[in-house]
Scaffold this active site. Structure first.
Site, short mmCIF file in Angstrom:
data_model
loop_
_atom_site.label_atom_id
_atom_site.label_comp_id
_atom_site.label_asym_id
_atom_site.label_seq_id
_atom_site.Cartn_x
_atom_site.Cartn_y
_atom_site.Cartn_z
N THR A 130 1.60 -4.23 4.28
CA THR A 130 1.47 -4.50 5.72
C THR A 130 0.89 -5.88 6.03
OG1 THR A 130 -0.68 -3.43 5.83
CG2 THR A 130 1.26 -2.06 6.32
N ASP A 131 0.21 -6.51 5.04
CA ASP A 131 -0.50 -7.77 5.35
C ASP A 131 0.43 -8.86 5.86
OD1 ASP A 131 -2.76 -6.52 4.47
OD2 ASP A 131 -3.04 -7.73 2.67
N THR A 147 0.82 -1.21 0.00
CA THR A 147 0.00 0.00 0.00
C THR A 147 0.86 1.26 0.00
OG1 THR A 147 -1.79 -1.14 1.10
CG2 THR A 147 -1.75 1.23 1.37
N TYR A 156 -8.19 0.79 -3.74
CA TYR A 156 -6.88 1.12 -4.33
C TYR A 156 -6.19 -0.16 -4.76
CZ TYR A 156 -4.76 -0.54 -0.02
OH TYR A 156 -4.37 -1.33 1.02
N GLU A 166 -2.11 -28.16 29.03
CA GLU A 166 -3.29 -29.01 28.88
C GLU A 166 -3.03 -30.14 27.88
OE1 GLU A 166 -7.53 -27.53 28.97
OE2 GLU A 166 -6.46 -25.65 28.67
N LYS A 183 0.41 -7.46 12.87
CA LYS A 183 -0.64 -6.57 12.41
C LYS A 183 -1.89 -6.89 13.21
CE LYS A 183 -2.83 -4.72 8.25
NZ LYS A 183 -2.93 -4.76 6.78
N1 ASP Z 1 -2.78 -5.53 0.97
C1 ASP Z 1 -1.76 -4.55 1.21
C2 ASP Z 1 -0.42 -5.26 1.23
O1 ASP Z 1 -0.15 -5.96 2.17
C3 ASP Z 1 -2.03 -3.84 2.49
C4 ASP Z 1 -1.00 -2.83 2.92
O2 ASP Z 1 0.08 -2.72 2.40
O3 ASP Z 1 -1.31 -2.09 3.88
O4 ASP Z 1 0.32 -5.14 0.29
#
Ligand code: ASP
Length: 361
Positions: A124-125, A45, A58, A318, A197
């Protein structure tokens, strides 16, 4: 090697006029060179673009590394920067191919005396998985910083430019050396091992649930490190020089009424390891645990983690790991446990040794 002078000093220090040959004036201070930072871009992103202005939709990975750098005012004052495009993907499509390409190039650059640190731009994923993978395969004391953003570059209040500015500042900071791979997000520093995340869309998307963030920074220059280097650097690295593929490890998600269907399917698909995203303290239904024990008996490495999001899964609470032949994931969430198990399996299949690796790293 490292310049012993902080970029902040460079920003505020007066540039002295050069002394005249033969004059009695004291020699001017050497203006030190800027730290040499390479940005390796993979997409995400942070390089995303909205096809229609004002809409939330996007596409990731549309903007080149050069455009990313140009979009951040004053970045060139922090460090001498070069950029390379490793991939242009949303990190939901991160793959072994890109990981190995990225790790190889990063290793090469880190060995060079002309490189002082690396910044890796990433979606970020799966950022936490790549950061942890790199922390386990890169043998270096130089700073390596992974950075993303939650809003695309064309969004109102895009968070990418400041995140990138902060990431370069950390990579250029001699105090970041020896701390392992760090993640920069929303003015916060995280250790690769601890970060996850934890929000789908918020700018404050990353947490380090078990031990808190590794530090904090404000517009680059004022970084405070909360954790000592020993708490953030990996204690052992796994060489990948000769590797072209990593062993298959699948994650099995536990839930009410779960049976062993997916365990059997994963083993049939060739999994060499399985990670249980268990309920609670790494638990599962009797059927699920029995299917995992059967897999362990057949030589598949089985690691128990938890879907809970924080806490430590320890041995023999457990679930009787000793008799079932399981490994406890300790503080690693399922996706991180999968990364470590894949690398551990490149060295050993011994359950006790794998447990030791999970307790050390
Ligand atoms: N789907 C995107 C990615 O991981 C989300 C992001 O970058 O925030 O490339």
């Amino acid at each position: 090697m490292w310049k012993q002078v902080l970029p902040a000093i460079l920003l505020t220090g007066a540039i002295l006029s050069p002394g005249r040959a033969g004059s009695q004036e004291p020699a001017p201070h050497q203006v030190p060179a800027l730290a040499r930072i390479v940005i390796l871009a993979t997409g995400g992103t942070i390089a995303g673009v909205q096809p229609k202005e004002g809409e939330a939709a996007y596409r990731s990975g549309q903007v080149s590394v050069d455009s990313l750098v140009r979009a951040v005012p004053d970045l060139e004052k922090l460090a001498s920067i070069t950029g390379e495009q490793i991939a242009s993907i949303g990190s939901q499509n991160m793959s072994d191919f890109v990981w190995i390409k990225l790790a190889r190039r990063a290793s090469e650059l880190l060995l060079s005396p002309d490189v002082d640190g690396l910044v890796i731009t990433h979606g970020t994923d799966t950022l936490e998985e790549t950061a942890f993978f790199l922390s386990l395969v890169l043998k270096t004391d130089k700073p390596v910083v992974v950075v993303g953003s939650m809003r695309p570059s064309t969004e109102l209040s895009a968070d990418g430019p400041l995140n990138l500015y902060n990431a370069v500042a950390v990579a250029a900071d001699p105090r970041a050396a020896g701390r392992g791979v760090l993640v920069v997000a929303n003015d916060t520093l995280h250790a690769a091992r601890l970060v996850q995340k934890a929000h789908t869309t918020a700018v404050q998307a990353f947490v380090s649930a078990n031990r808190g963030p590794a530090g904090e920074l404000l517009k680059g220059a004022k970084t405070t490190y909360f954790l000592p280097p020993s708490a953030t650097a990996s204690s052992r690295t796994f060489p990948i020089a000769g590797l072209s593929a990593l062993p298959r490890v699948d994650i099995i998600y536990a839930h009410e009424n779960a049976d062993g269907t997916f365990v059997k399917a994963a083993v049939a698909a060739g999994a060499k390891g399985l990670v249980l995203a268990g309920v609670g303290d790494g638990n599962g239904t009797n059927e699920l645990i029995e299917a995992l024990a059967e897999a362990a008996r057949s030589g598949v490495a089985v690691v128990r983690s938890t879907r809970v999001g924080s806490g430590i899964v320890r041995r023999n609470i457990e679930v009787d790991d000793d008799s079932l032949g399981f490994v406890a994931a300790m503080d690693l969430n399922p996706q991180k446990a999968r990364v470590l198990l894949r690398l551990a399996l490149t060295k050993t299949k011994d359950v006790k040794e794998i447990q030791r690796i999970f307790e050390e790293n």
